[in-house]
Design a protein around this motif. Structure first.
Motif, PDB file in Angstrom:
ATOM      1  N   ILE A  66       5.057   7.084   1.596  1.00 57.98           N
ATOM      2  CA  ILE A  66       4.384   8.289   1.141  1.00 57.98           C
ATOM      3  C   ILE A  66       4.742   8.861  -0.319  1.00 57.98           C
ATOM      4  CG2 ILE A  66       3.487  10.805   1.734  1.00 57.98           C
ATOM      5  CD1 ILE A  66       2.204   8.775   3.536  1.00 57.98           C
ATOM      6  N   ASP A  67       4.038   8.903  -1.209  1.00 56.70           N
ATOM      7  CA  ASP A  67       4.269   9.584  -2.415  1.00 56.70           C
ATOM      8  C   ASP A  67       4.259  11.213  -2.241  1.00 56.70           C
ATOM      9  OD1 ASP A  67       4.704   7.146  -3.671  1.00 56.70           O
ATOM     10  OD2 ASP A  67       2.867   6.542  -3.700  1.00 56.70           O
ATOM     11  N   HIS A  68       5.331  11.638  -2.651  1.00 50.82           N
ATOM     12  CA  HIS A  68       5.518  13.248  -2.523  1.00 50.82           C
ATOM     13  C   HIS A  68       5.753  13.626  -0.946  1.00 50.82           C
ATOM     14  CE1 HIS A  68       5.078  14.648  -6.586  1.00 50.82           C
ATOM     15  NE2 HIS A  68       3.741  13.906  -6.525  1.00 50.82           N
ATOM     16  N   GLY A  69       5.033  13.868  -0.368  1.00 55.97           N
ATOM     17  CA  GLY A  69       5.168  14.189   1.362  1.00 55.97           C
ATOM     18  C   GLY A  69       5.909  15.376   1.505  1.00 55.97           C
ATOM     19  N   VAL A  70       5.837  16.478   0.352  1.00 55.97           N
ATOM     20  CA  VAL A  70       6.571  17.610   0.669  1.00 55.97           C
ATOM     21  C   VAL A  70       6.019  18.567   1.875  1.00 55.97           C
ATOM     22  CG1 VAL A  70       6.833  19.869  -0.750  1.00 55.97           C
ATOM     23  CG2 VAL A  70       6.490  17.879  -2.105  1.00 55.97           C
ATOM     24  N   ARG A  71       4.818  18.349   1.911  1.00 50.68           N
ATOM     25  CA  ARG A  71       4.287  19.511   2.936  1.00 50.68           C
ATOM     26  C   ARG A  71       4.185  18.755   4.404  1.00 50.68           C
ATOM     27  NH1 ARG A  71      -1.397  22.467   2.034  1.00 50.68           N
ATOM     28  NH2 ARG A  71      -0.643  23.088   3.757  1.00 50.68           N
ATOM     29  N   ALA A  72       4.876  17.613   4.528  1.00 51.37           N
ATOM     30  CA  ALA A  72       5.030  17.113   5.575  1.00 51.37           C
ATOM     31  C   ALA A  72       6.066  18.176   6.523  1.00 51.37           C
ATOM     32  CB  ALA A  72       5.911  15.680   5.760  1.00 51.37           C
ATOM     33  N   ILE A  73       6.952  18.526   5.930  1.00 46.15           N
ATOM     34  CA  ILE A  73       8.097  19.800   6.482  1.00 46.15           C
ATOM     35  C   ILE A  73       7.184  20.799   7.431  1.00 46.15           C
ATOM     36  CG2 ILE A  73       8.056  21.270   4.562  1.00 46.15           C
ATOM     37  CD1 ILE A  73      11.137  19.915   6.514  1.00 46.15           C
ATOM     38  N   GLU A  74       5.844  20.957   7.412  1.00 44.33           N
ATOM     39  CA  GLU A  74       5.181  21.994   7.917  1.00 44.33           C
ATOM     40  C   GLU A  74       4.742  21.370   9.366  1.00 44.33           C
ATOM     41  OE1 GLU A  74       1.853  23.080   5.685  1.00 44.33           O
ATOM     42  OE2 GLU A  74       3.003  23.245   3.948  1.00 44.33           O
ATOM     43  N   ASP A  75       5.070  20.100   9.681  1.00 42.38           N
ATOM     44  CA  ASP A  75       4.693  19.404  11.004  1.00 42.38           C
ATOM     45  C   ASP A  75       5.708  18.811  11.345  1.00 42.38           C
ATOM     46  OD1 ASP A  75       3.409  17.714  13.090  1.00 42.38           O
ATOM     47  OD2 ASP A  75       1.411  17.638  11.565  1.00 42.38           O
ATOM     48  N   ASP A  76       6.444  19.303  12.541  1.00 36.86           N
ATOM     49  CA  ASP A  76       7.500  18.757  13.260  1.00 36.86           C
ATOM     50  C   ASP A  76       7.038  17.271  13.820  1.00 36.86           C
ATOM     51  OD1 ASP A  76       8.901  21.099  12.775  1.00 36.86           O
ATOM     52  OD2 ASP A  76       8.839  21.902  14.865  1.00 36.86           O
ATOM     53  N   LEU A  82       0.945  -1.217   0.048  1.00 31.57           N
ATOM     54  CA  LEU A  82       0.118  -0.078  -0.086  1.00 31.57           C
ATOM     55  C   LEU A  82       0.805   1.478   0.011  1.00 31.57           C
ATOM     56  CD1 LEU A  82      -2.604  -1.034   2.898  1.00 31.57           C
ATOM     57  CD2 LEU A  82      -2.709  -1.561   0.411  1.00 31.57           C
ATOM     58  N   VAL A  83       0.734   2.000  -0.775  1.00 25.80           N
ATOM     59  CA  VAL A  83       1.244   3.261  -1.021  1.00 25.80           C
ATOM     60  C   VAL A  83       0.028   4.468  -1.316  1.00 25.80           C
ATOM     61  CG1 VAL A  83       3.433   2.513  -1.595  1.00 25.80           C
ATOM     62  CG2 VAL A  83       1.961   3.512  -3.419  1.00 25.80           C
ATOM     63  N   ALA A  84       0.425   5.759  -0.976  1.00 24.92           N
ATOM     64  CA  ALA A  84      -0.780   6.804  -1.418  1.00 24.92           C
ATOM     65  C   ALA A  84       0.098   8.146  -1.578  1.00 24.92           C
ATOM     66  CB  ALA A  84      -1.584   6.996  -0.229  1.00 24.92           C
ATOM     67  N   HIS A  85      -0.394   8.842  -2.786  1.00 27.06           N
ATOM     68  CA  HIS A  85       0.146  10.301  -2.790  1.00 27.06           C
ATOM     69  C   HIS A  85      -0.509  11.042  -1.540  1.00 27.06           C
ATOM     70  CE1 HIS A  85       1.034   9.370  -6.816  1.00 27.06           C
ATOM     71  NE2 HIS A  85       1.179  10.485  -6.978  1.00 27.06           N
ATOM     72  N   ALA A  86       0.334  11.967  -0.874  1.00 26.61           N
ATOM     73  CA  ALA A  86      -0.065  12.675   0.034  1.00 26.61           C
ATOM     74  C   ALA A  86       0.724  13.618   0.506  1.00 26.61           C
ATOM     75  CB  ALA A  86      -0.429  11.966   1.367  1.00 26.61           C
ATOM     76  N   GLY A  87       0.269  15.036   0.850  1.00 24.57           N
ATOM     77  CA  GLY A  87       1.289  16.209   1.215  1.00 24.57           C
ATOM     78  C   GLY A  87       1.934  16.672  -0.178  1.00 24.57           C
ATOM     79  N   GLU A  88       1.282  16.582  -1.296  1.00 25.18           N
ATOM     80  CA  GLU A  88       1.853  17.198  -2.447  1.00 25.18           C
ATOM     81  C   GLU A  88       1.349  18.600  -2.497  1.00 25.18           C
ATOM     82  OE1 GLU A  88       0.469  15.563  -6.195  1.00 25.18           O
ATOM     83  OE2 GLU A  88       2.242  16.670  -7.436  1.00 25.18           O
ATOM     84  N   GLU A  89      -0.057  18.651  -2.569  1.00 22.85           N
ATOM     85  CA  GLU A  89      -0.852  20.015  -2.316  1.00 22.85           C
ATOM     86  C   GLU A  89      -1.632  19.854  -1.243  1.00 22.85           C
ATOM     87  OE1 GLU A  89      -3.307  20.872  -5.690  1.00 22.85           O
ATOM     88  OE2 GLU A  89      -1.532  21.884  -6.993  1.00 22.85           O
ATOM     89  N   GLY A  90      -2.000  18.652  -0.679  1.00 28.32           N
ATOM     90  CA  GLY A  90      -2.774  18.561   0.448  1.00 28.32           C
ATOM     91  C   GLY A  90      -2.155  18.899   1.650  1.00 28.32           C
ATOM     92  N   PRO A  91      -2.534  19.317   3.024  1.00 24.61           N
ATOM     93  CA  PRO A  91      -2.008  19.404   4.221  1.00 24.61           C
ATOM     94  C   PRO A  91      -1.165  18.101   4.932  1.00 24.61           C
ATOM     95  CG  PRO A  91      -4.398  19.158   4.483  1.00 24.61           C
ATOM     96  CD  PRO A  91      -4.146  18.995   2.806  1.00 24.61           C
ATOM     97  N   PRO A  92      -0.449  18.446   6.034  1.00 21.78           N
ATOM     98  CA  PRO A  92       0.077  17.311   6.695  1.00 21.78           C
ATOM     99  C   PRO A  92      -0.978  16.270   7.164  1.00 21.78           C
ATOM    100  CG  PRO A  92       1.152  19.605   7.152  1.00 21.78           C
ATOM    101  CD  PRO A  92      -0.073  19.701   6.277  1.00 21.78           C
ATOM    102  N   ASP A  93      -2.203  17.113   7.573  1.00 16.80           N
ATOM    103  CA  ASP A  93      -2.978  15.883   7.729  1.00 16.80           C
ATOM    104  C   ASP A  93      -3.360  14.691   6.930  1.00 16.80           C
ATOM    105  OD1 ASP A  93      -5.052  14.950  10.039  1.00 16.80           O
ATOM    106  OD2 ASP A  93      -6.579  15.856   8.588  1.00 16.80           O
TER     107      ASP A  93
END
Ligand code: HPA
Ligand code: ZN
Length: 335
Positions: free
Chosen positions: A215-225, A190-201
């Motif tokens: 997690i595919d992308h996960g760029v916005r993970a950086i917003e949530d320590d 199982l994998v999923a795109h998340a945190g590309e445009e969507g929020p850390p949630d």
């Protein structure tokens, strides 16, 4: 490309096969299949690749994918990608495909899967092996994803896993809980795109509700320590795609990309090409672009390439791991 980057054995874990459709092949398949195109020339089509966000890309990407009709089309597309990837030192390719976009045009699941798989079967001829990850389109309802999984089960042996892609905002992972549960019961990864445009949630949901392994992308993970700490503690791989993020304006400048900060926080970051025909570069180009933008050192590149192999759905005994250590040792001797 820097021969150091090219010769490191690498895995590509975030690659949409429909996103490898180069304009030239798009035109030749349209002709072969008698499909109408809204563009008069390759240049005119390329000029349209000027995206403002994910959706503006997806509109053109699905339009392009509509020229794919026959098993031979999927085979030719995949074989062209594998040859290109092998030249960049890709030894393992875990390839996404979007069956819903083809099925809604009347193409059978078997046509898509058999066409891609027959090319993957030839991969070892050029030193590359691979697998298939079937993505569900999140802009469609979960009922459609469930029907898609059902239609794929006769081809279960051809699948490595399932993923989730398409328009992220407004389509949180939780909407796909049932279909991911079923896929898990089938023994699929199982994998999923998340945190590309969507929020850390959305990344939290992909981990805690869908139970994904990467997690595919996960760029916005950086917003949530707390999320970064979680990804690092559980060694959850992020399949990041620098040129995609630049083209779709997820980052305004590659120098601002969080890849290095995440890497130094202990996250298992990997580099991938996403939709190389649309974003201006294959895997080697992604490594090169992010290396120059962030000034990555060779040791960091070794870590990124090693992560890609470790994050692949491969047994630890696969010979690529020994080849990797051998290659790293050999390049240290040259330095
Ligand atoms: N994000 C979401 N869906 C996609 C992408 C992407 O980067 N590429 C192809 N489908
Ligand atoms: Zn993607």
């Amino acid at each position: 490309m820097d021969p150091f980057i090219r010769t490191l054995p690498k895995a590509e874990l975030h690659l949409h096969i429909e996103g490898t459709l180069e304009p030239e092949m798009l035109f030749s398949l349209a002709k072969r299949n008698g499909a109408a195109l809204g563009y008069a020339s390759v240049d005119e089509l390329r000029a349209a690749y000027d995206f403002t966000d994910l959706q503006s890309f997806l509109d053109i990407y699905y339009e392009g994918a509509a020229v794919l009709r026959t098993e031979q089309d999927f085979h030719d597309l995949t074989w062209a990608y594998l040859q290109r990837a092998a030249r960049d030192g890709v030894r393992r390719a875990e390839i996404f495909f979007d069956p819903q976009t083809h099925i809604e045009r009347g193409v059978a699941m078997g046509t898509v899967i058999d066409g891609i798989s027959s090319a993957l079967d030839r991969g070892p001829e050029i030193g590359i092996n691979g697998g298939l990850i079937m993505c569900f389109l999140r802009h469609l309802p979960e009922s459609s994803a469930l029907e898609t999984l059902e239609a794929a089960l006769p081809h279960r042996s051809r699948l490595l896993g399932v993923g989730l892609d398409s328009s992220e905002l407004g389509h949180p992972p939780t909407e796909f809980t049932a279909v991911f549960n079923l896929a898990r019961q089938e023994g699929l990864h199982l994998v999923a795109h998340a945190g590309e445009e969507g929020p850390p949630d959305y990344v939290w949901q992909a981990l805690d509700v869908l139970g994904v392994e990467r997690i595919d992308h996960g760029v916005r993970a950086i917003e949530d320590d707390a999320l970064v700490a979680r990804l690092a503690a559980d060694r959850i791989p992020l399949t990041m795609c620098p040129l995609s993020n630049l083209k779709l304006k997820v980052v305004d400048n590659l120098a601002h990309h969080p890849l290095r900060r995440l890497l130094h926080s202990g996250v298992k970051v990997t580099i991938n090409s996403d939709d190389p025909a649309y974003f201006g570069g294959y895997l080697g180009d992604n490594y090169s672009a992010i290396t120059s933008a962030l000034g990555l050192e060779r040791e960091e590149l070794v870590d990124l390439a090693r992560h890609s192999l470790e994050a692949a759905f491969l047994p630890e005994t696969d010979p690529v791991f020994a080849d990797f250590e051998h290659q790293v040792g050999a390049s240290r001797l040259i330095d």
